[in-house]
Structures are given as structure tokens and as C-alpha cells.
Design an enzyme around this catalytic site. Structure first.
Site, mmCIF file in Angstrom:
data_model
loop_
_atom_site.group_PDB
_atom_site.id
_atom_site.type_symbol
_atom_site.label_atom_id
_atom_site.label_comp_id
_atom_site.label_asym_id
_atom_site.label_seq_id
_atom_site.Cartn_x
_atom_site.Cartn_y
_atom_site.Cartn_z
ATOM 1 N N ARG A 112 -5.895 1.254 4.005
ATOM 2 C CA ARG A 112 -4.616 1.630 3.235
ATOM 3 C C ARG A 112 -4.158 1.121 2.154
ATOM 4 N NH1 ARG A 112 -3.368 -0.538 8.474
ATOM 5 N NH2 ARG A 112 -1.792 -2.024 8.358
ATOM 6 N N VAL B 236 0.615 7.749 7.636
ATOM 7 C CA VAL B 236 1.013 8.574 8.790
ATOM 8 C C VAL B 236 1.943 7.805 9.698
ATOM 9 C CG1 VAL B 236 0.767 10.080 10.766
ATOM 10 C CG2 VAL B 236 -0.590 10.438 8.581
ATOM 11 N N GLU C 269 -3.398 -7.377 7.285
ATOM 12 C CA GLU C 269 -2.006 -7.372 8.071
ATOM 13 C C GLU C 269 -1.858 -8.349 9.222
ATOM 14 O OE1 GLU C 269 0.989 -7.729 7.847
ATOM 15 O OE2 GLU C 269 1.706 -5.682 7.795
ATOM 16 N N HIS D 140 0.725 -1.362 0.074
ATOM 17 C CA HIS D 140 -0.069 0.194 -0.054
ATOM 18 C C HIS D 140 0.868 1.225 -0.064
ATOM 19 C CE1 HIS D 140 1.018 0.663 4.319
ATOM 20 N NE2 HIS D 140 0.717 -0.530 4.495
ATOM 21 N N GLY D 141 0.060 2.375 -0.542
ATOM 22 C CA GLY D 141 0.955 3.652 -0.162
ATOM 23 C C GLY D 141 1.077 4.180 1.209
#
Length: 177
Positions: free
Chosen positions: A60, A13, A84, A9-10
Site C-alpha cells: 500500500r 479496503v 508499519e 499511503h492511499g
């Protein structure tokens, strides 16, 4: 011979803050959205022969997959086995903490309420086995922990190599069988 593509994913934060995300549902940053759009454009330009995008249910990864799908026209579908790893008590702690680095080499550790590396690999390996049984080419959009399991499916790795393996945000890897 079949091919499986994997993309992380990109940026989030917590990636910037060097924190462990795990199953905590963290959104993409503005840069993360830009990375995902750029990845979609690159996949389209390279004409990767992907039939379908399978993505993790965490935002995400789902947002990254959405951007890729919009840029490429490749259909996408949520795949819960790509979620995840649950890192239990380590979620939101520093990624480079010594205690976490040590814990990652203990493959049967639940991290006080999380998921073991063995459990993670079982669900990812089962997914890849299902994919291999078919005749489509997939792009998996998921997480760094998932990238370890995918990579270990195709390559022998020591415990230390497995624990240290990772890929960058919006990096793509190709695996063949």
C-alpha cells in the site's frame, strides 16, 4: 535548517472496513490509487524540494510511492524501517475496538506476537537521525503508526496524544529541524 516530509499511503479496503492493517500486506483500492496520483500531482505543482522518496516495503505504501514518483520524477527507494508496526493479535480487528485503544497506551505491549510502541519508535527515530545527518530532503511514504512515531520525534506528546494521533490517507506533513 532541514525539512522532512511524511505522507500516509492511499486508501485500502481495510481502511474502508475500519480494520487494523499493521504488517498485513493490503493493496490500495481504486480510490487509493487515485489519491496517490493526485498527491503526486500536488507535490509536483507545489514543487516540494524533495530529493528522494523513501517508502515502506508494504504494497500500500510502495504503490503510493510509485504513483508519486511517476508524477514528480523524484527517485524512490524502499526503506525497511518504515514498515508499519506489527499489531499482533489485533491485526484485522476493528480500529476503534476498546481493547485495542487501551492496548495502544501500553508502550511495552507486544500484542501477543507483535511489536511494542517503543520498538517502533526506536527504528523510526534511528531512521530520522540518519536522515538528519545528511543533506537531502526526503518524503517518507508509510503508515499511520509510523506517522505517530515521526510526529513524536518532533513534538512532545502524552501517551494518550501519541495513541490517538493519526493522519488521513495521502495527507502530507512537513517537519523541520
Amino acid at each position: 535548517m532541514g525539512t522532512l516530509y511524511f505522507a500516509r499511503h492511499g486508501q485500502t479496503v481495510w481502511n474502508v472496513e475500519n480494520k487494523i492493517c499493521g504488517v498485513t500486506d493490503i493493496p490500495l483500492t481504486e480510490l487509493g490509487h487515485e489519491q496517490a496520483i493526485a498527491l503526486g500531482k500536488r507535490i509536483a505543482a507545489e514543487k516540494l524540494p524533495v530529493d528522494e522518496i523513501l517508502y515502506s516495503p508494504l504494497m500500500r505504501a510502495s504503490e503510493t510511492a510509485r504513483h508519486i514518483s511517476e508524477e514528480t520524477g523524484i527517485p524512490m527507494r524502499m526503506e525497511p524501517r518504515l514498515k508499519e508496526q506489527n499489531f499482533g493479535r489485533f491485526e484485522s480487528t476493528p480500529r476503534d475496538g476498546q481493547e485495542f485503544r487501551n492496548a495502544k497506551t501500553h508502550f511495552l505491549d507486544h500484542y501477543d506476537g507483535g511489536e511494542t510502541m517503543m520498538q517502533l519508535c526506536q527504528r523510526v527515530y534511528n531512521l530520522i537521525d540518519d536522515i538528519r545527518a545528511g543533506h537531502q530532503t526526503y518524503l517518507l511514504v508509510a503508515h499511520n503508526g509510523i506517522s505517530r512515531a515521526v510526529h513524536s520525534y518532533f513534538y512532545d506528546m502524552s501517551n494518550e496524544e501519541f495513541a490517538a494521533f493519526g493522519i488521513s490517507n495521502c495527507e502530507v506533513k512537513a517537519y523541520t529541524w
